[in-house]
Design an enzyme around this catalytic site. Structure first.
Site, PDB file in Angstrom:
ATOM      1  N   TYR A 156       0.840  -1.208   0.000  1.00 34.63           N
ATOM      2  CA  TYR A 156       0.000   0.000   0.000  1.00 34.63           C
ATOM      3  C   TYR A 156       0.876   1.258   0.000  1.00 34.63           C
ATOM      4  O   TYR A 156       0.686   2.171  -0.800  1.00 34.63           O
ATOM      5  CB  TYR A 156      -0.908  -0.032   1.228  1.00 34.63           C
ATOM      6  N   LYS A 160       1.212   4.270  -2.782  1.00 32.00           N
ATOM      7  CA  LYS A 160       0.893   5.675  -2.482  1.00 32.00           C
ATOM      8  C   LYS A 160       2.130   6.573  -2.646  1.00 32.00           C
ATOM      9  O   LYS A 160       1.995   7.731  -3.040  1.00 32.00           O
ATOM     10  CB  LYS A 160       0.299   5.789  -1.069  1.00 32.00           C
TER      11      LYS A 160
HETATM   12  N1  NAP Z   1      -9.831   5.618   5.261  1.00 31.22           N
HETATM   13  C1  NAP Z   1      -8.586   5.990   5.520  1.00 31.22           C
HETATM   14  O1  NAP Z   1      -8.142   5.976   6.674  1.00 31.22           O
HETATM   15  C2  NAP Z   1      -7.667   6.462   4.416  1.00 31.22           C
HETATM   16  C3  NAP Z   1      -6.467   7.064   4.787  1.00 31.22           C
HETATM   17  C4  NAP Z   1      -5.602   7.518   3.798  1.00 31.22           C
HETATM   18  C5  NAP Z   1      -5.939   7.368   2.469  1.00 31.22           C
HETATM   19  N2  NAP Z   1      -7.108   6.779   2.131  1.00 31.22           N
HETATM   20  C6  NAP Z   1      -7.392   6.630   0.704  1.00 31.22           C
HETATM   21  O2  NAP Z   1      -8.615   7.248   0.392  1.00 31.22           O
HETATM   22  C7  NAP Z   1      -9.241   6.578  -0.696  1.00 31.22           C
HETATM   23  C8  NAP Z   1     -10.669   6.234  -0.323  1.00 31.22           C
HETATM   24  O3  NAP Z   1     -10.658   5.422   0.824  1.00 31.22           O
HETATM   25  P1  NAP Z   1     -11.944   5.166   1.748  1.00 31.22           P
HETATM   26  O4  NAP Z   1     -11.467   5.180   3.131  1.00 31.22           O
HETATM   27  O5  NAP Z   1     -13.080   6.014   1.335  1.00 31.22           O
HETATM   28  O6  NAP Z   1     -12.201   3.622   1.349  1.00 31.22           O
HETATM   29  P2  NAP Z   1     -13.519   2.771   1.104  1.00 31.22           P
HETATM   30  O7  NAP Z   1     -14.593   3.201   2.022  1.00 31.22           O
HETATM   31  O8  NAP Z   1     -13.095   1.368   1.088  1.00 31.22           O
HETATM   32  O9  NAP Z   1     -13.931   3.207  -0.378  1.00 31.22           O
HETATM   33  C9  NAP Z   1     -13.094   2.895  -1.454  1.00 31.22           C
HETATM   34  C10 NAP Z   1     -13.780   3.275  -2.746  1.00 31.22           C
HETATM   35  O10 NAP Z   1     -12.906   2.892  -3.829  1.00 31.22           O
HETATM   36  C11 NAP Z   1     -13.631   2.057  -4.723  1.00 31.22           C
HETATM   37  N3  NAP Z   1     -12.750   1.112  -5.382  1.00 31.22           N
HETATM   38  C12 NAP Z   1     -11.931   0.194  -4.821  1.00 31.22           C
HETATM   39  N4  NAP Z   1     -11.314  -0.524  -5.769  1.00 31.22           N
HETATM   40  C13 NAP Z   1     -11.752  -0.045  -6.967  1.00 31.22           C
HETATM   41  C14 NAP Z   1     -11.502  -0.370  -8.315  1.00 31.22           C
HETATM   42  N5  NAP Z   1     -10.662  -1.352  -8.652  1.00 31.22           N
HETATM   43  N6  NAP Z   1     -12.125   0.332  -9.284  1.00 31.22           N
HETATM   44  C15 NAP Z   1     -12.989   1.319  -8.975  1.00 31.22           C
HETATM   45  N7  NAP Z   1     -13.281   1.682  -7.710  1.00 31.22           N
HETATM   46  C16 NAP Z   1     -12.668   0.992  -6.722  1.00 31.22           C
HETATM   47  C17 NAP Z   1     -14.683   1.368  -3.844  1.00 31.22           C
HETATM   48  O11 NAP Z   1     -15.804   0.942  -4.599  1.00 31.22           O
HETATM   49  P3  NAP Z   1     -16.007  -0.550  -5.138  1.00 31.22           P
HETATM   50  O12 NAP Z   1     -15.449  -1.486  -4.114  1.00 31.22           O
HETATM   51  O13 NAP Z   1     -17.483  -0.600  -5.302  1.00 31.22           O
HETATM   52  O14 NAP Z   1     -15.296  -0.597  -6.450  1.00 31.22           O
HETATM   53  C18 NAP Z   1     -15.082   2.517  -2.933  1.00 31.22           C
HETATM   54  O15 NAP Z   1     -16.038   3.338  -3.563  1.00 31.22           O
HETATM   55  C19 NAP Z   1      -8.361   5.366  -0.998  1.00 31.22           C
HETATM   56  O16 NAP Z   1      -7.503   5.655  -2.078  1.00 31.22           O
HETATM   57  C20 NAP Z   1      -7.554   5.192   0.278  1.00 31.22           C
HETATM   58  O17 NAP Z   1      -6.319   4.571   0.054  1.00 31.22           O
HETATM   59  C21 NAP Z   1      -7.996   6.327   3.070  1.00 31.22           C
END
Ligand code: NAP
Length: 260
Positions: A156, A160
């Site tokens: 991961y 990133k």
């Molecule tokens: N939550 C945290 O603590 C955190 C911290 C730092 C960075 N981030 C980053 O923020 C972003 C969003 O995270 P989140 O926390 O909102 O996660 P989440 O709730 O798991 O949502 C992830 C989203 O990405 C979509 N997705 C995953 N794989 C995909 C694919 N192959 N094609 C198209 N869509 C895809 C999922 O939809 P489907 O599964 O329906 O495709 C979902 O809509 C990510 O890039 C994550 O790395 C999150």
């Protein structure tokens, strides 16, 4: 800050951070295409934002891990809106935690393909039209794991870190044609991604869910999780006309967890 007459593509727009960005952009007047694999979630988000804010919106089923799926998504968007997006938010992402010595080639590939490859594919598909219009915004949702290391998330973190390299290089390439490219680096955000992480900590360590949550909160000097809306607020600034001077940056929204 207004986004009227702007069309935004938000990958991973069905839940979590992407959903919050879709709502924030729509509230400020943007038309929105929400792309992800789970049709039900993107349909719900787009229906809700059209009902609440009266903006045009489109759910686009798309797997950013596949070039053909991304190309089809752009075709559908162009057929519906008559053009490609002015703003691309590369937010779709996955995380799997594992000891490096237990990780395998497939896990490595999945992270690079979705988190970094997806960012490449959607940006590559959107950029020619942005250059033609001499206006565009690329906003990459990276992570503080794009700046610093952490145990159990080497694939991961590598993906990133890659997103930040792409962000900085492309920002310099397109700066003169009215396009900005930036990254947002959230700390721990209160979304399903974190709930799933807590479930895994509970299963692996025998800690209670509350203990696992408290441990994650303590990673921030503010002793709390970030709300998805806080990430969306920064995305709005980066997407806006007022944010045009911010380019090539990787901005943390993490309460001070990482100070660079
Ligand atoms: N939550 C945290 O603590 C955190 C911290 C730092 C960075 N981030 C980053 O923020 C972003 C969003 O995270 P989140 O926390 O909102 O996660 P989440 O709730 O798991 O949502 C992830 C989203 O990405 C979509 N997705 C995953 N794989 C995909 C694919 N192959 N094609 C198209 N869509 C895809 C999922 O939809 P489907 O599964 O329906 O495709 C979902 O809509 C990510 O890039 C994550 O790395 C999150």
């Amino acid at each position: 800050m207004r986004l009227e007459n702007r069309l935004a593509l938000i990958t991973g727009g069905g839940r979590g951070i992407g959903r919050a960005i879709a709502f924030t952009f729509a509230r400020h007047g943007a038309s929105v295409a929400a792309a992800a694999r789970t049709r039900k979630q993107i349909e719900q988000v787009t229906r809700e934002i059209s009902d609440q804010f009266g903006v045009e919106s489109l759910p686009v089923e798309c797997d950013v891990g596949h070039a053909e799926s991304v190309n089809n998504a752009f075709e559908r968007m162009r057929a519906h809106f008559g053009r490609g997006p002015d703003i691309v938010v590369n937010n779709a992402g996955i995380v799997e935690t594992e000891l490096f010595v237990k990780s395998d080639e497939r896990m490595w590939e999945r992270h690079l393909n979705v988190n970094l490859g997806g960012t490449f594919r959607c940006t590559r598909a959107a950029l020619p039209e942005m250059i033609e219009r001499r206006w565009g915004r690329v906003i990459n949702i990276a992570s503080i794991a794009g700046k610093t290391g952490a145990p159990y998330v080497s694939a991961y973190a590598a993906s990133k870190h890659g997103v930040l390299g792409l962000t900085r290089s492309l920002a310099l390439e397109v700066a003169a044609v009215g396009i900005t490219v930036n990254a947002i680096c959230p700390g721990y955000v209160d979304t399903e991604m974190i709930s799933r992480g807590i479930e895994k900590i509970v299963a692996k360590t025998g800690k209670s869910a509350d203990e696992a949550l408290e441990a994650l909160k303590r990673m921030s000097p503010q002793n709390r999780l970030v709300a998805a809306e806080e990430v969306a607020a920064l995305a709005l600034l980066l997407a806006s006309e007022e944010g045009r001077g911010i380019n090539g940056q990787a901005i943390n929204v993490d309460g001070g967890t990482v100070l660079f």
